[in-house]
Design a protein around this motif. Structure first.
Motif, PDB file in Angstrom:
ATOM      1  N   SER A 190     -12.695  -1.655   1.987  1.00 23.79           N
ATOM      2  CA  SER A 190     -12.837  -0.315   2.216  1.00 23.79           C
ATOM      3  C   SER A 190     -13.663  -0.037   3.317  1.00 23.79           C
ATOM      4  CB  SER A 190     -13.262   0.298   1.155  1.00 23.79           C
ATOM      5  OG  SER A 190     -14.463   0.130   0.657  1.00 23.79           O
ATOM      6  N   ASN A 208     -11.095  -4.940  -3.028  1.00 27.45           N
ATOM      7  CA  ASN A 208     -10.360  -4.326  -1.961  1.00 27.45           C
ATOM      8  C   ASN A 208     -11.194  -4.044  -0.732  1.00 27.45           C
ATOM      9  OD1 ASN A 208      -8.009  -4.410  -3.314  1.00 27.45           O
ATOM     10  ND2 ASN A 208      -7.884  -2.516  -4.110  1.00 27.45           N
ATOM     11  N   THR A 220     -16.804   2.139   5.357  1.00 30.75           N
ATOM     12  CA  THR A 220     -17.418   3.526   5.020  1.00 30.75           C
ATOM     13  C   THR A 220     -18.113   3.732   6.253  1.00 30.75           C
ATOM     14  OG1 THR A 220     -18.072   2.717   2.962  1.00 30.75           O
ATOM     15  CG2 THR A 220     -19.515   4.414   3.864  1.00 30.75           C
ATOM     16  N   GLN A 271      -8.159   2.489 -10.261  1.00 27.20           N
ATOM     17  CA  GLN A 271      -8.686   1.212  -9.572  1.00 27.20           C
ATOM     18  C   GLN A 271     -10.055   1.354  -9.492  1.00 27.20           C
ATOM     19  OE1 GLN A 271      -6.559  -0.875  -8.042  1.00 27.20           O
ATOM     20  NE2 GLN A 271      -8.125  -2.289  -7.492  1.00 27.20           N
ATOM     21  N   THR A 312     -14.070   0.595  -9.169  1.00 28.72           N
ATOM     22  CA  THR A 312     -14.594   0.385  -7.721  1.00 28.72           C
ATOM     23  C   THR A 312     -15.186  -0.935  -7.708  1.00 28.72           C
ATOM     24  OG1 THR A 312     -15.616   2.600  -7.846  1.00 28.72           O
ATOM     25  CG2 THR A 312     -16.793   1.179  -6.432  1.00 28.72           C
ATOM     26  N   GLU A 346      -3.410   5.734   0.256  1.00 29.40           N
ATOM     27  CA  GLU A 346      -3.862   6.094  -0.924  1.00 29.40           C
ATOM     28  C   GLU A 346      -4.523   5.139  -1.576  1.00 29.40           C
ATOM     29  OE1 GLU A 346      -0.851   7.968  -3.317  1.00 29.40           O
ATOM     30  OE2 GLU A 346      -0.070   9.341  -1.807  1.00 29.40           O
ATOM     31  N   GLU A 347      -5.695   5.529  -2.417  1.00 29.30           N
ATOM     32  CA  GLU A 347      -6.358   4.623  -3.360  1.00 29.30           C
ATOM     33  C   GLU A 347      -5.387   4.807  -4.680  1.00 29.30           C
ATOM     34  OE1 GLU A 347      -9.148   2.922  -2.832  1.00 29.30           O
ATOM     35  OE2 GLU A 347      -8.870   3.640  -0.695  1.00 29.30           O
ATOM     36  N   VAL A 400       0.802  -1.144   0.020  1.00 28.83           N
ATOM     37  CA  VAL A 400      -0.108  -0.016   0.007  1.00 28.83           C
ATOM     38  C   VAL A 400       0.742   1.314  -0.007  1.00 28.83           C
ATOM     39  CG1 VAL A 400      -1.975  -1.212   1.093  1.00 28.83           C
ATOM     40  CG2 VAL A 400      -0.269   0.186   2.435  1.00 28.83           C
ATOM     41  N   GLU A 450      -4.456   4.695  -8.413  1.00 22.19           N
ATOM     42  CA  GLU A 450      -5.073   5.640  -9.781  1.00 22.19           C
ATOM     43  C   GLU A 450      -5.753   4.285 -10.636  1.00 22.19           C
ATOM     44  OE1 GLU A 450      -2.890   8.575 -11.234  1.00 22.19           O
ATOM     45  OE2 GLU A 450      -2.053   9.173  -9.356  1.00 22.19           O
ATOM     46  N   GLU A 467      -6.402   2.115   6.665  1.00 21.19           N
ATOM     47  CA  GLU A 467      -7.381   2.807   5.880  1.00 21.19           C
ATOM     48  C   GLU A 467      -8.383   3.673   6.902  1.00 21.19           C
ATOM     49  OE1 GLU A 467      -9.150  -0.824   4.239  1.00 21.19           O
ATOM     50  OE2 GLU A 467      -8.140  -0.281   2.232  1.00 21.19           O
ATOM     51  N   SER A 522      -0.813   7.947   2.534  1.00 23.23           N
ATOM     52  CA  SER A 522      -0.977   9.459   2.289  1.00 23.23           C
ATOM     53  C   SER A 522      -0.516  10.158   3.322  1.00 23.23           C
ATOM     54  CB  SER A 522      -2.446   9.370   1.809  1.00 23.23           C
ATOM     55  OG  SER A 522      -3.158   9.148   3.073  1.00 23.23           O
TER      56      SER A 522
END
Length: 82
Positions: free
Chosen positions: A53, A51, A55, A45, A47, A40-41, A3, A43, A34, A6
């Protein structure tokens, strides 16, 4: 799992990593990073790529009715009551 960070991060071993560094982490560490918004996500990638994620949903704050208005882009009000 590789990974890209950021934000600055210090790993459990005490190594300090800079934003943009690519590091190898396990699934638990990845989830923690995360959650803190430190990964960082990639570029390009798509949806739903499998992976993990996280929310978060927040309850909207109540708006004071006295502060509701037309907004900055609205035309000036008519001065017809003078």
């Amino acid at each position: 799992m590789q990974v890209r960070l950021s934000a600055c991060w210090t790993d459990p071993g005490g190594t300090v990593w800079a934003p943009g560094d690519t590091i190898d982490v396990d699934a638990v560490t990845l989830a923690e990073l995360e959650e803190q918004g430190m990964v960082e996500e990639p570029e390009g990638q798509p949806t739903g790529s499998g992976n993990t994620s996280t929310t978060t949903t927040t309850t909207p704050k109540e708006t004071d009715p006295q502060k509701i208005g037309p907004g900055p882009g609205a035309p000036p009000a008519d001065d017809t009551d003078k």
